[in-house]
Design a protein around this motif. Structure first.
Motif, PDB file in Angstrom:
ATOM      1  N   MET A   1       0.735  -1.191   0.143  1.00 19.97           N
ATOM      2  CA  MET A   1       0.075  -0.038   0.155  1.00 19.97           C
ATOM      3  C   MET A   1       1.016   1.123  -0.072  1.00 19.97           C
ATOM      4  N   ILE A   2       0.501   1.756  -0.718  1.00 22.77           N
ATOM      5  CA  ILE A   2       1.301   3.296  -0.202  1.00 22.77           C
ATOM      6  C   ILE A   2       1.552   4.697   1.541  1.00 22.77           C
ATOM      7  N   PRO A   3       2.377   4.404   1.689  1.00 19.38           N
ATOM      8  CA  PRO A   3       2.560   4.263   2.739  1.00 19.38           C
ATOM      9  C   PRO A   3       2.010   5.670   3.983  1.00 19.38           C
ATOM     10  N   MET A   4       1.240   5.230   4.802  1.00 19.21           N
ATOM     11  CA  MET A   4       0.245   6.279   5.793  1.00 19.21           C
ATOM     12  C   MET A   4       0.743   5.787   7.153  1.00 19.21           C
ATOM     13  N   SER A   5       0.269   6.547   7.727  1.00 18.22           N
ATOM     14  CA  SER A   5       1.044   6.144   9.536  1.00 18.22           C
ATOM     15  C   SER A   5      -0.418   6.415  10.026  1.00 18.22           C
ATOM     16  N   LEU A   6      -0.115   5.629  11.158  1.00 24.01           N
ATOM     17  CA  LEU A   6      -1.620   4.643  11.637  1.00 24.01           C
ATOM     18  C   LEU A   6      -2.611   5.680  11.920  1.00 24.01           C
ATOM     19  N   ALA A   7      -2.348   7.194  11.907  1.00 21.74           N
ATOM     20  CA  ALA A   7      -2.915   8.422  11.772  1.00 21.74           C
ATOM     21  C   ALA A   7      -3.661   8.497  11.465  1.00 21.74           C
ATOM     22  N   GLN A   8      -2.924   8.234  10.130  1.00 17.28           N
ATOM     23  CA  GLN A   8      -3.446   9.414   9.037  1.00 17.28           C
ATOM     24  C   GLN A   8      -4.379   7.490   8.238  1.00 17.28           C
ATOM     25  N   VAL A   9      -4.244   6.879   8.883  1.00 18.58           N
ATOM     26  CA  VAL A   9      -5.404   5.898   8.010  1.00 18.58           C
ATOM     27  C   VAL A   9      -6.069   5.157   8.400  1.00 18.58           C
ATOM     28  N   ALA A  10      -6.631   5.845  10.915  1.00 16.16           N
ATOM     29  CA  ALA A  10      -7.350   6.127  10.851  1.00 16.16           C
ATOM     30  C   ALA A  10      -8.900   7.224  10.335  1.00 16.16           C
ATOM     31  N   ALA A  11      -8.025   8.550   9.623  1.00 13.05           N
ATOM     32  CA  ALA A  11      -8.600   9.751  10.097  1.00 13.05           C
ATOM     33  C   ALA A  11      -9.373   9.381   8.569  1.00 13.05           C
ATOM     34  N   VAL A  12      -8.745   8.715   7.418  1.00 13.58           N
ATOM     35  CA  VAL A  12      -9.526   8.143   6.464  1.00 13.58           C
ATOM     36  C   VAL A  12     -10.501   7.295   6.257  1.00 13.58           C
ATOM     37  N   MET A  13     -10.771   6.174   7.344  1.00 13.65           N
ATOM     38  CA  MET A  13     -11.794   5.713   7.559  1.00 13.65           C
ATOM     39  C   MET A  13     -12.516   6.075   8.752  1.00 13.65           C
ATOM     40  N   ASP A  14     -12.286   7.204   9.229  1.00 12.81           N
ATOM     41  CA  ASP A  14     -13.293   7.662  10.088  1.00 12.81           C
ATOM     42  C   ASP A  14     -13.192   7.089  11.640  1.00 12.81           C
ATOM     43  N   GLY A  15     -12.262   6.114  11.992  1.00 14.57           N
ATOM     44  CA  GLY A  15     -11.815   5.496  13.192  1.00 14.57           C
ATOM     45  C   GLY A  15     -11.159   6.231  13.914  1.00 14.57           C
ATOM     46  N   LYS A  16     -11.083   5.122  15.166  1.00 14.05           N
ATOM     47  CA  LYS A  16     -10.326   5.474  16.206  1.00 14.05           C
ATOM     48  C   LYS A  16      -9.530   4.280  16.750  1.00 14.05           C
ATOM     49  N   LEU A  17      -8.361   4.996  17.120  1.00 18.69           N
ATOM     50  CA  LEU A  17      -7.402   4.225  17.848  1.00 18.69           C
ATOM     51  C   LEU A  17      -7.977   3.980  18.983  1.00 18.69           C
ATOM     52  N   SER A  18      -7.136   2.695  19.377  1.00 15.07           N
ATOM     53  CA  SER A  18      -7.032   2.110  20.188  1.00 15.07           C
ATOM     54  C   SER A  18      -6.129   2.683  21.155  1.00 15.07           C
ATOM     55  N   GLU A  19      -5.673   2.634  22.351  1.00 17.99           N
ATOM     56  CA  GLU A  19      -4.997   2.791  23.232  1.00 17.99           C
ATOM     57  C   GLU A  19      -3.648   1.794  23.083  1.00 17.99           C
ATOM     58  N   THR A  20      -3.621   0.833  22.643  1.00 14.44           N
ATOM     59  CA  THR A  20      -2.433  -0.033  22.362  1.00 14.44           C
ATOM     60  C   THR A  20      -1.828   0.354  20.993  1.00 14.44           C
ATOM     61  N   ALA A  21      -2.652   1.370  19.929  1.00 15.87           N
ATOM     62  CA  ALA A  21      -1.939   1.172  18.991  1.00 15.87           C
ATOM     63  C   ALA A  21      -1.228   2.655  18.524  1.00 15.87           C
ATOM     64  N   ASP A  22       0.130   2.720  18.197  1.00 16.00           N
ATOM     65  CA  ASP A  22       0.958   4.025  18.165  1.00 16.00           C
ATOM     66  C   ASP A  22       0.862   4.548  17.001  1.00 16.00           C
ATOM     67  N   PRO A  23       0.368   5.955  16.993  1.00 17.09           N
ATOM     68  CA  PRO A  23      -0.163   6.564  15.885  1.00 17.09           C
ATOM     69  C   PRO A  23       0.328   7.043  14.481  1.00 17.09           C
ATOM     70  N   GLU A  24       1.914   6.891  15.153  1.00 23.74           N
ATOM     71  CA  GLU A  24       2.582   7.143  14.456  1.00 23.74           C
ATOM     72  C   GLU A  24       3.491   6.112  13.663  1.00 23.74           C
ATOM     73  N   ALA A  25       3.135   4.728  14.027  1.00 21.21           N
ATOM     74  CA  ALA A  25       3.205   3.799  12.938  1.00 21.21           C
ATOM     75  C   ALA A  25       3.196   3.470  11.557  1.00 21.21           C
ATOM     76  N   VAL A  26       3.850   3.224  10.952  1.00 12.48           N
ATOM     77  CA  VAL A  26       3.596   3.344   9.394  1.00 12.48           C
ATOM     78  C   VAL A  26       3.417   2.453   8.456  1.00 12.48           C
ATOM     79  N   VAL A  27       1.545   2.551   8.087  1.00 13.53           N
ATOM     80  CA  VAL A  27       1.559   0.643   7.330  1.00 13.53           C
ATOM     81  C   VAL A  27       2.511   1.301   5.501  1.00 13.53           C
TER      82      VAL A  27
END
Length: 456
Positions: A1-27
């Motif tokens: 996939m085109i690289p995105m941070s987990l925070a960016q993915v969540a924003a695109v999906m209108d989702g919410k990150l769990s407390e255990t998720a690293d917003p800066e982790a790259v997908v």
């Protein structure tokens, strides 16, 4: 996939990150819904089902390197929580398609979508990095799943577009807007959803109608319903065919051993093609693929070379092999409708063989009130093709026997009975076609494949 941070993915999906998720982790990997395929850098889509709940495999996916799970209920591993997993995947696919530089090619039609998509995909792969629909994974899950496989260097995205009703193709086009749209044909299929061939044509026309003025619609000149779509698109129109005047056409067609040869004519000249695929219907598929290749700047010679080297990619589609006992098998059992059944029967009739030609045919599903007529016509096609014997499998196929008057014809109640009959009838040198709508002849094909020797 085109690289995105987990925070960016969540924003695109209108989702919410769990407390255990690293917003800066790259997908960096794709999205997998099968935990066995989840890997480093990717996402795992947990789909709740009646028998298996994907959320139960989130820990396994995480252990294999998945950055997070797209989930709809609380889990212990890193997650993006969404209301609906398929909707979230669709939103992500839209973002990936918009961010990608890839030229998007859409393929639809009642018959031949998967084989043509495979041809186009192989041709595009000769020109640059390509992502194409796997098999016929062309629905509301498979379509965004394929789009999310696009990487930064992907130049071509080849998508098979299926529909069972009005509006379905438009929905798929909105996820990843094609710049090139191919319509192969309009036939009798999925009448449970479409109701009539006219409605089928309306649904298939959604692809050329979706294209913008800077796009290209590639239409079958020999199918009058498809040809009429030229008046319903603002895109440039290119036509392919054999019988009617066309921009891409086949001359000097020779059947060979069932793998056809022809001269490909294009606006820039001509070249010789020797297909590796079995069946005359692949000439049309190759012409459609050639038109795409030409749009992408390939020369007639390069197009012809690619088409001549292209092989079968998808399972149970005109897979021809020989068993140790000398029996040749055509496994075209993935699915069936009247047009594809007719093409397969004609291919069996043209296949060189020292023995008899035997067709094992299952039900063509979703034909509604036209089922009896279509199956009887199939029996007539069996007779016209010079088939020696036909075995009609299970309820609803009795009209095949009626139409195949003069041919040795047997109706059996199920696949086990068809296998038993074949075991008693087959002789070295015979050729057998196995075809039916999904699952209805798979056991027969698998039985014959168990003694497979070499691919043709």
């Amino acid at each position: 996939m085109i690289p995105m941070s987990l925070a960016q993915v969540a924003a695109v999906m209108d989702g919410k990150l769990s407390e255990t998720a690293d917003p800066e982790a790259v997908v960096t990997g794709g999205v997998e819904y099968d935990s066995r395929k989840a890997g480093p850098g990717g996402l795992f889509l947990a789909i709740p089902g009646d028998k298996v709940d994907g959320h139960e495999f989130a820990a396994k996916a995480a252990a294999q390197g998945a950055v997070a799970t797209i989930a709809t209920r609380p889990i212990e591993t890193p997650a993006i929580y969404v209301d609906n997993g398929i909707d979230a995947l669709t939103k992500l696919a839209k973002h990936v398609a918009a961010a990608s530089k890839a030229k998007i090619i859409g393929v639809t039609g009642s018959n031949g979508k998967t084989s043509t998509k495979d041809l186009i995909g192989q041709l595009c792969a000769d020109l640059g990095p390509t992502v194409a629909t796997e098999g016929n994974f062309n629905n509301e899950l498979g379509h965004p799943y394929t789009v999310c496989r696009v990487e930064p260097d992907t130049e071509y995205l080849v998508l098979e577009l299926a529909a069972r009703g009005i509006g379905h193709i438009t929905q798929l086009c909105e996820i990843a807007p094609p710049t090139i749209g191919v319509v192969l044909n309009v036939g009798i299929s999925h009448l449970d959803g479409f109701g009539s061939i006219e409605t089928t044509a309306e649904a298939k026309s959604e692809l050329p109608r979706f294209l913008t003025a800077d796009g290209t619609a590639i239409l079958n000149a020999d199918d009058h319903r498809v040809a009429a779509m030229a008046d319903r698109t603002s895109a440039e129109v290119l036509r392919f065919g054999i019988s009617e005047p066309a921009d891409f056409w086949a001359a000097d067609i020779e059947p060979g051993d069932g793998r056809h040869r022809f001269t490909l004519w294009t606006p820039d000249g001509h070249a010789e093609v020797r297909l590796q695929l079995w069946g005359a219907h692949h000439v049309y598929n190759a012409l459609a693929a050639a038109a795409v290749g030409w749009c992408l700047g390939a020369s007639p010679q390069r197009i012809a070379a690619s088409l001549s080297e292209a092989g079968r990619l998808s399972e149970r589609r005109m897979d021809v092999f020989t068993r140790p006992d000398g029996t040749t098998v055509i496994d075209d059992s993935y699915n069936a409708n009247p047009a594809s059944m007719g093409a397969a029967v004609r291919t069996l009739g043209q296949l060189p063989t020292e023995g008899r030609r035997i067709a094992v045919l299952g039900l063509m599903a979703d034909l509604e009130e036209q089922s009896e007529t279509c199956h009887r016509r199939l029996g007539e096609q069996v007779r016209e093709a010079g088939i020696d014997e036909v075995i009609a499998v299970a309820e609803g196929t009795e009209p095949i026997i009626e139409g195949a008057e003069g041919v040795t014809a047997t109706h059996v109640p199920d696949q086990a009975a068809a296998i038993a009959l074949l075991q008693s009838r087959l002789r070295p040198g015979d050729a057998v076609l196995v075809k039916g709508s999904r699952y209805r002849t798979w056991d027969v094909a698998d039985h014959l494949r168990a003694k497979e020797d070499t691919d043709q």
